[in-house]
Design a protein around this motif. Sequence first.
Motif, mmCIF file in Angstrom:
data_model
loop_
_atom_site.group_PDB
_atom_site.id
_atom_site.type_symbol
_atom_site.label_atom_id
_atom_site.label_comp_id
_atom_site.label_asym_id
_atom_site.label_seq_id
_atom_site.Cartn_x
_atom_site.Cartn_y
_atom_site.Cartn_z
ATOM 1 N N VAL A 49 37.384 -12.393 12.361
ATOM 2 C CA VAL A 49 38.454 -12.726 11.364
ATOM 3 C C VAL A 49 37.981 -14.046 10.852
ATOM 4 N N PHE A 50 38.508 -13.771 9.380
ATOM 5 C CA PHE A 50 38.109 -15.201 8.787
ATOM 6 C C PHE A 50 39.304 -15.537 7.936
ATOM 7 N N GLY A 51 39.260 -16.813 7.403
ATOM 8 C CA GLY A 51 40.285 -17.477 6.627
ATOM 9 C C GLY A 51 39.748 -17.719 5.332
ATOM 10 N N TYR A 52 40.690 -17.394 4.208
ATOM 11 C CA TYR A 52 40.303 -17.787 2.729
ATOM 12 C C TYR A 52 41.390 -18.562 2.162
ATOM 13 N N LEU A 76 37.635 -17.745 11.730
ATOM 14 C CA LEU A 76 38.712 -18.042 12.777
ATOM 15 C C LEU A 76 38.779 -17.524 14.309
ATOM 16 N N THR A 77 37.834 -16.601 14.487
ATOM 17 C CA THR A 77 37.573 -15.907 15.704
ATOM 18 C C THR A 77 36.901 -17.007 16.507
ATOM 19 N N PRO A 78 37.438 -17.313 17.815
ATOM 20 C CA PRO A 78 36.854 -18.171 18.756
ATOM 21 C C PRO A 78 35.392 -17.902 18.900
ATOM 22 N N GLY A 79 34.463 -18.628 19.058
ATOM 23 C CA GLY A 79 33.288 -18.604 19.350
ATOM 24 C C GLY A 79 32.330 -18.026 18.412
ATOM 25 N N VAL A 102 43.490 -22.314 10.907
ATOM 26 C CA VAL A 102 44.733 -22.235 10.282
ATOM 27 C C VAL A 102 45.804 -22.406 10.887
ATOM 28 N N GLU A 103 46.924 -23.299 10.611
ATOM 29 C CA GLU A 103 48.123 -23.432 11.493
ATOM 30 C C GLU A 103 48.953 -22.277 11.613
ATOM 31 N N GLY A 104 49.540 -22.184 12.700
ATOM 32 C CA GLY A 104 50.532 -21.131 12.961
ATOM 33 C C GLY A 104 49.937 -19.569 13.326
ATOM 34 N N LEU A 105 48.527 -19.577 13.526
ATOM 35 C CA LEU A 105 48.221 -18.343 13.975
ATOM 36 C C LEU A 105 48.300 -18.267 15.334
ATOM 37 N N ILE A 106 48.226 -17.066 15.916
ATOM 38 C CA ILE A 106 48.313 -16.778 17.302
ATOM 39 C C ILE A 106 47.155 -16.291 17.806
ATOM 40 N N PRO A 107 46.740 -16.376 19.236
ATOM 41 C CA PRO A 107 45.456 -15.763 19.603
ATOM 42 C C PRO A 107 45.228 -14.129 19.036
ATOM 43 N N GLU A 108 46.135 -13.278 19.063
ATOM 44 C CA GLU A 108 45.975 -12.122 18.667
ATOM 45 C C GLU A 108 45.599 -11.738 17.450
ATOM 46 N N GLN A 109 46.016 -12.645 16.494
ATOM 47 C CA GLN A 109 45.602 -12.635 15.201
ATOM 48 C C GLN A 109 44.063 -13.180 14.905
ATOM 49 N N VAL A 110 43.487 -13.873 15.774
ATOM 50 C CA VAL A 110 42.173 -14.291 15.377
ATOM 51 C C VAL A 110 41.210 -13.639 16.427
ATOM 52 N N ALA A 111 41.551 -12.825 17.278
ATOM 53 C CA ALA A 111 40.837 -12.125 18.217
ATOM 54 C C ALA A 111 39.775 -11.071 17.530
#
Length: 142
Positions: free
Chosen positions: A22-25, A44-47, A125-134
């Motif tokens: 998962v990436f942010g732009y 945005l994905t952890p790790g 990115v502010e406001g994202l939950i873990p499921e969104q960046v997994a």
Amino acid sequence: MASDEGLTGISRVTVFAMFGVVFGYATHHLDERRIGDVAVVGPLTPGVEWGRLWQMARNCGRPTAGENELAQWVLTQATRASVCGSDLIAHFPEQGWKLEPGGRRVRFDSTYANRDQLWTGNLTVEGLIPEQVAPRPSNYTA
């Protein structure tokens, strides 16, 4: 060009998946015209570190591609997600974000996809939950 400076901003943000990551732009403005002349892209994905984005560009681009062409590939993928909704996870018209120090900055030879520069690095990115960046399942690897 490597960057020792971090950056925070509030702007339009697109969150998308590519090859399971998962990436942010986001966009950043260098002056009061607020034309979004800088594209900001990062994982945005952890790790997952920002170098993974450049590895993807290298693996998917031409074998002889230089830094500018690889940066264009990165911006093309982010723009594709933003405009076409390809692998779109979220789109915010105005959201806070932070680019960590230590990424890479590239100035295009001429404006590309309405941007003069691409800045990459580890992004939040502010406001994202873990499921969104997994991590996401993907049929492809890069």
